[in-house]
Design an enzyme around this catalytic site. Structure first.
Site, PDB file in Angstrom:
ATOM      1  N   GLU A  40       0.813  -1.219   0.000  1.00  0.00           N
ATOM      2  CA  GLU A  40       0.000   0.000   0.000  1.00  0.00           C
ATOM      3  C   GLU A  40       0.849   1.272   0.000  1.00  0.00           C
ATOM      4  O   GLU A  40       0.497   2.257  -0.645  1.00  0.00           O
ATOM      5  CB  GLU A  40      -0.913  -0.012   1.226  1.00  0.00           C
ATOM      6  CG  GLU A  40      -1.967   1.067   1.225  1.00  0.00           C
ATOM      7  CD  GLU A  40      -2.901   0.893   2.421  1.00  0.00           C
ATOM      8  OE1 GLU A  40      -3.172   1.897   3.086  1.00  0.00           O
ATOM      9  OE2 GLU A  40      -3.333  -0.245   2.681  1.00  0.00           O
ATOM     10  N   ASP A  41       1.981   1.254   0.711  1.00  0.00           N
ATOM     11  CA  ASP A  41       2.736   2.489   0.943  1.00  0.00           C
ATOM     12  C   ASP A  41       4.108   2.552   0.280  1.00  0.00           C
ATOM     13  O   ASP A  41       4.831   3.529   0.452  1.00  0.00           O
ATOM     14  CB  ASP A  41       2.920   2.705   2.457  1.00  0.00           C
ATOM     15  CG  ASP A  41       1.596   2.986   3.158  1.00  0.00           C
ATOM     16  OD1 ASP A  41       0.654   3.424   2.481  1.00  0.00           O
ATOM     17  OD2 ASP A  41       1.510   2.752   4.374  1.00  0.00           O
TER      18      ASP A  41
END
Length: 735
Positions: free
Chosen positions: A76-77
């Site tokens: 996600e990051d």
């Protein structure tokens, strides 16, 4: 900052045969890809996955879960994709990371709908592997512990979602410790003033409460020893702040009136009979409170919880609760499914599980089944979240079919909920019910132990009125679906007739218009609709004007040439503006997206204030009625989504005064009315009316009508009133 060696030490202690090398590789991978990233606090981002993994190690979860805790944010990051995770760590961890990764940003979805889709994805993933939600709860718990570094709006949004979704999921999975901490942290962030006020009150009483608890636990210990009842531990506790605040708010009580402000807990050795012997000792020692005894050992809660609960009256006349459970029951009550999650072997990947793990998985499937049904039955994001909240509601009403099958339902359920819990067709064809052999109204609230027989008729259909007294999402979704389909069929027919009538004005043949599938589909697509039937339904609902459809069918020039009502239309538009101006709800106040020539009025039931979330509903003959999204009537309107329109407050600096009625519940003593009116006056707020009376239970009821500009102004007034000594609760009254 927690060290990876600290986590490994916990894993090795709880699971000596764990694959520690896997955890080390996950740590190195996470550290590499999160390098340079910072949290809102300014500390390295790596602190977060380390803390999440530490929580998972505390839960005694396996090395796969702990490793996933270290990796849960990398997709996600960072620039890492799922295929890279699969190459490095295999399918099992990849599936867990995927279940925890939010869906990619979708530009045409609102923030609320995207969040709903993320939760839907997680629910589906956790039904395959419950570790998904255990890791997510650990993730949310650490985020809640470090919320102080976020802005107030984000804190409030995340805390509300935690209260609505994640704390109830922890409860459903029997994870009492996690649930309690999530609730108290959410309470602290959502209602900081109430939290502080209650904390001060409890701390002031703490020496007295702890002295009472010491005396109580000492008496219990002495009596158990006298009667040779084996026990492991006697605990005493003061009621949690969030739980206490909820009770005070719901029942409008003062702290002095809370019977279970303190409680004792007896943890016996692992034999059920010891719990019942201990119960008899407690009832010999103190007088039990009638109807305040619950046996969750004989009939465990659906979240695996087992315990005996009894309330007694102590020597000083103070009521308190005593919980009695075995050591094993206590562990399950605190940790829920996390207390059971284990693998037979320590190797990475799926292995042949033992019977206890198979039993656990069946239990988890049962716990999560209603959530899966919510996911499968509802396509709309808002409906899904509403259904999820209903299904996460604590269930503790046990009714029986005539054949003896136990049906577990939420408090307040009716025979209709019972019917749909048996089967959808039973609910759809329900015409009546018998409880313990006697015919009862379908709105009757079920009680523990009721034997319910559902009466059906083959051609019977659900009634819209049922929505007023059902509790479960399964019943609500089925009834709504049936009503929506019936209304849609009716609206398509109405839309067809309206379009035919409008076509006559322009001398367009009905068949030429309605049989031209391609042209109608083109027009429908221009309105964001998929099929000609959707276009006709939109006309029938009043959402699309038939003359606008004719205009698109004929083209601009030909439409203008044939339009017989051009002047009349101009006069109508002027009339609409004049009426809007007269009633003070002009186009400068509320903007309706995508719809012209409809009056806008605020719903009387909730009288929405500027700044509140609002929704519009097309009401035939009344134009668009605007409701507060939290209005109790909105759920009924949501049955027919085609008549819902997006509305928003216009961005202008003009201050608009509205009257709002507030009801303050207070202690019955002199000066309360003066104290409240002074508190309002001090923040320069106008008061139109004020009156006071005394309720049957000797409470003061003070009703004031105030003048406010927007929601922030109202919140400020309510907060000011709540600070007046003797005020128990303040609520906004609907018209």
């Amino acid at each position: 900052m927690i060290r990876i060696e600290d986590i490994i030490e916990k894993v090795e202690k709880n699971r000596p045969d764990s694959n520690i090398e896997l955890i080390r590789r996950a740590y190195m991978f996470s550290a590499l890809h999160h390098k340079g990233q910072k949290r809102a606090s300014g500390e390295p981002y790596l602190v977060h996955p380390l803390e999440v993994s530490d929580i998972l190690a505390e839960m005694r979860l396996d090395e796969v879960s702990v490793s996933t805790g270290l990796l849960h944010d990398v997709v996600e990051d960072t620039l890492v994709d799922l295929e890279t995770i699969r190459n490095y760590f295999g399918d099992e961890i990849t599936q867990l990371v995927d279940g925890l990764t939010k869906i990619a940003h979708i530009s045409n979805l609102s923030k609320e709908k995207q969040q709903a889709e993320n939760i839907r994805k997680m629910v589906l993933a956790m039904t395959t592997d419950v570790r998904v939600v255990l890791i997510k709860l650990a993730d949310r718990l650490h985020n809640m512990r470090t919320m102080q570094f976020l802005n107030p709006e984000k804190r409030a949004r995340i805390s509300q979602e935690t209260l609505d979704i994640y704390a109830p999921i922890a409860h459903r999975l029997g994870m009492g410790k996690v649930r309690s901490e999530l609730e108290d942290l959410s309470f602290q962030n959502l209602y900081p003033q109430e939290y502080k006020k209650l904390s001060v009150e409890i701390e002031a009483r703490r020496p007295e409460l702890e002295a009472a608890l010491e005396k109580i636990t000492g008496s219990i210990r002495e009596k158990l020893d006298e009667n040779d009842v084996p026990f492991v531990e006697i605990q005493g506790r003061v009621k949690r702040l969030y739980s206490l605040w909820k009770k005070l708010k719901k029942r409008k009580l003062t702290i002095d009136q809370v019977y279970d402000l303190i409680a004792a807990r007896i943890i016996t050795t692992n034999e059920k009979k010891n719990c019942y012997v201990a119960l008899s000792v407690i009832h010999d020692l103190w007088t039990p409170v009638p109807e305040r005894f619950k046996d969750w050992i004989a009939i465990p809660r659906d979240n695996l919880y087992q315990s005996l609960h009894t309330s007694v009256i102590g020597d000083s006349g103070q009521s308190f609760e005593v919980q009695i459970r075995t050591e094993e029951m206590h562990q399950i009550a605190e940790e829920g499914v996390a207390a059971h999650w284990k693998y037979k072997e320590s190797k990475l990947g799926k292995q042949e599980e033992d019977a206890s793990l198979d039993e656990l998985r069946r239990t988890v499937e049962k716990l999560l089944l209603p959530l899966v049904e919510s996911t499968n039955e509802t396509q709309d994001s808002e409906d899904f979240i509403e259904s999820l909240k209903l299904d996460l509601y604590p269930k503790d009403v046990y009714a029986f079919t005539p054949m003896g099958k136990v049906i577990q339902l939420p408090r307040g359920s009716t025979p209709i909920d019972f019917a749909y819990a048996i089967h959808s067709e039973v609910g759809d064809t329900c015409t009546g019910a018998k409880i313990k052999g006697r015919i009862v109204p379908l709105r009757t609230e079920l009680q523990n132990g009721d034997v319910v027989e559902i009466l059906t008729t083959p051609n019977s259909k659900p009634s819209r009125d049922w929505l007023n007294y059902i509790i479960t999402s399964r019943a609500r979704n089925r009834i709504r679906h049936w009503i929506s389909e019936a209304q849609r069929a009716e609206s398509i027919e109405i839309g067809r007739k309206l379009l035919e009538k409008e076509a006559d004005k322009f001398h367009v043949a009905h068949k030429k218009l309605l049989n031209n599938e391609n042209e109608l589909k083109r027009i429908a697509n221009e309105y964001g609709l998929g099929r000609p039937e959707d276009l006709l339904a939109s006309i029938g609902y009043g959402k699309t004007l038939p003359r606008n459809v004719i205009a698109k069918f004929l083209g601009t020039e030909k439409f203008a040439e044939l339009d017989p009502d051009k002047k009349k239309e101009t006069k109508f538009q002027s009339g609409v503006k004049a009426v809007k101006k007269f009633i003070g709800l002009g186009e400068d106040t509320i903007i309706v997206k995508g719809i012209d020539n409809l009056l806008t009025a605020r719903a009387r039931c909730c009288n929405p204030l500027r700044g509140e979330d609002i929704v519009g509903y097309i009401s035939l003959g009344k134009g668009i009625v605007v409701h507060n999204k939290r209005c109790k009537n909105v759920q009924q309107l949501m049955i027919n989504k085609d008549r819902i329109v997006e509305v928003e407050w216009a961005k202008n600096e003009k201050e608009e005064i509205q009257s709002v009625r507030l009801l303050a519940t207070t202690e019955n003593r002199m000066g309360m009315l003066a104290g409240i009116t002074n508190a309002i006056a001090e923040i320069k707020t106008g008061i139109r009316d004020a009156n006071a009376k005394v309720s049957k239970d000797d409470r003061g009821l003070i009703e004031v009508t105030i003048e406010v500009f927007d929601k922030k102004h109202l919140d400020k007034v309510i907060s000011s009133i709540e600070q007046v000594p003797g005020v128990i609760a303040v609520e906004r009254m609907n018209s």
